[in-house]
Design an enzyme around this catalytic site. Structure first.
Site, PDB file in Angstrom:
ATOM      1  CB  SER A   1      -8.537  80.450  58.654  1.00  0.00           C
ATOM      2  OG  SER A   1      -8.966  80.740  60.051  1.00  0.00           O
ATOM      3  CB  CYS A   2      -6.413  82.654  54.405  1.00  0.00           C
ATOM      4  SG  CYS A   2      -7.523  84.169  55.005  1.00  0.00           S
ATOM      5  CB  THR A   3      -4.286  78.077  52.457  1.00  0.00           C
ATOM      6  OG1 THR A   3      -5.323  77.322  53.332  1.00  0.00           O
ATOM      7  CG2 THR A   3      -3.083  77.414  52.529  1.00  0.00           C
TER       8      THR A   3
END
Length: 490
Positions: free
Chosen positions: A28-30
């Site tokens: 995942s990422c931000t």
């Protein structure tokens, strides 16, 4: 081909898709988005940590010129085939170094200074999945930048093109995608297999998004929203709205799980409280607002701090003094699984040739700095372009990862070196940028492309030299503080 052989190939493909989807969902990422009136210099900013499931996944920084763009695209994972227009533009890209599972371009800026980052893995729920399930042979993160960025002339057009592709081909995963130009920032979220919704971020606002469906209150009649034509009817006809009034898309299509309270929401909370210290809300709150306003104008350095953050000055900091349970409770923003961080800046008040700036760093974000590369070039410096699967300290990806790994062994010991390095490096990068800007804007500038290519090379050389110097200083300091030492000399 024998039916059995075909079945085996199909099963292997499906397993590979599931593995890659799982990697991205769990890795995942931000994302951080900043409107032009919320930024310190009137730029639009869209930024994201490109994270993965594995700690190491070499990344590259390249330019895709029109002749390199395919006209007939086939996805490695889903095998979807898409015929593309015959008039692509040049664009910057950050592909994987190892192409077993496809290119995965991550983000870029095209020749008309339109920026795009794809994707932020988001959440879904079984109610929408029962009505509009994911499409195994659809498009996904592997494909989206390649299919959209070379063909769009505004951020809004990017939303519209991607929306059409989603409706035509479907998708096999839930994602959030950002677009920007000099005036507008848009955020699109996929919904089920074929639906989508998008919001223009107000010019004076910012967003921090972290692996949940983020769009909350949605006005289907507003000029600053776009969505699948039948989305409102789909909600009403299928009784999907849990609220007594309005349309909160996070409530309707997203999640509110225990995982959200420890993996996603704290990251949003920390970013919001950094930019808006008097904001209400707690780390585990499920209804942190989507659109926020800062108490000051936002700089590139602010965005980089958020995307490197590990809950500094709170009991949740893994490097801090909180209890072991507090330090392990929340997923940090800066993480060993950061593969690159990019901040795509579209500047106003400068010539178009220098408006697009692709800020970039590799590796875990605790011990790196973003470098402001000009996007209007036909090639990128080798130290950022040529990462391979083989460890190589002359390559910026591997050098950054090595520095982060050593820094993690004793953060308190090395953090002052890191802080000095960051200040001095960012100052040096901005000086090079100012000089190149001045050259392009002078009356004597006749070879803009050469000026920007030379500036990018100077930036890459400076970054490599300073990161190498930091690593050397850390080795020197760390060697004197090794556990395996004895104070009696012979």
């Amino acid at each position: 081909m024998l039916k059995k052989d075909y079945t085996n190939i199909r099963n292997n493909l499906n397993q590979r898709m599931v593995r890659k989807m799982t990697d991205r969902i769990h890795g995942s990422c931000t994302t951080v988005l900043v409107g032009k009136n919320a930024s310190i210099d009137g730029s639009t900013l869209i930024a994201r940590n490109d994270d993965g499931h594995e700690a190491l996944d070499p990344q590259r920084f390249t330019v895709v010129n029109p002749e390199q763009q395919p006209q007939h695209y086939t996805s490695v994972l889903s095998q979807v085939s898409v015929d593309l227009p015959d008039n692509p533009m040049r664009y910057t890209s950050m592909p994987n170094a190892v192409l077993t599972d496809g290119v995965w371009p991550a983000a870029g800026i095209n020749a008309e200074n339109i920026a795009m980052t794809a994707t932020e893995t988001i959440t879904t729920n079984p109610r929408i999945q029962a009505i509009d399930p994911f499409v195994d042979g659809g498009i996904g993160e592997e494909d989206i930048v390649t299919l959209v960025l070379p063909y769009i002339h505004s951020a809004r057009e990017g939303v519209e093109r991607l929306g059409q592709l989603l409706e035509t081909y479907g998708t096999y995963e839930p994602n959030g995608i950002a677009f920007s130009d000099g005036d507008e920032v848009w955020w699109l979220e996929t919904i089920g297999g074929h639906h989508w919704a998008a919001v223009r971020i107000p010019d004076d606002a910012y967003v921090v998004a972290a692996n949940r469906m983020s769009i909350d209150n949605f006005d289907f009649s507003a000029i600053d929203t776009l969505a699948s034509a039948d989305l409102k009817a789909l909600i009403d006809d299928n009784h999907l709205n849990p609220d007594f009034s309005g349309y909160n898309l996070r409530h309707i299509f997203g999640s509110a799980s225990v995982k959200d309270t420890v993996y996603n929401n704290p990251r949003v909370w920390y970013g919001q409280h950094y930019l808006t210290p008097d904001a209400s809300g707690q780390p585990q709150d499920q209804d942190l607002p989507f659109i926020m306003h800062a108490d000051r104008k936002i700089s590139v350095e602010d965005v980089k701090f958020i995307l490197s953050a590990h809950y500094e000055n709170t009991k949740y900091d893994p490097y801090g003094n909180g209890s072991e349970s507090d330090r392990k409770l929340f997923r940090s923003i800066g993480l060993n699984r950061n593969h690159n961080v990019h901040i795509l800046q579209i500047r106003n008040g400068v010539p178009d040739a220098i408006a697009g700036v692709h800020w970039l760093a590799f590796g875990a974000n605790t011990f790196n700095t973003v470098v402001p590369f000009y996007a209007n070039v036909s090639d990128t410096p080798a130290a950022f372009r040529d990462a391979t699967a083989t460890f190589d300290l002359t390559n910026m990806y591997w050098l950054s990862c090595t520095t982060a790994l050593l820094g993690d062994t004793n953060y308190d010991l090395y953090v002052d070196l890191r802080n000095t390095y960051e200040l001095e490096a960012m100052s040096a990068y901005r000086r090079i940028q100012r000089q190149a800007d001045a050259q392009v804007q002078s009356d004597q500038a006749t070879a803009t492309g050469d000026i920007l290519t030379q500036a990018n090379q100077a930036l890459a050389d400076e970054a490599l030299q300073r990161q190498t110097k930091l690593l050397g200083e850390m080795v020197t300091l760390g060697s004197a503080n090794m556990t395996l030492r004895y104070n009696l000399n012979d």
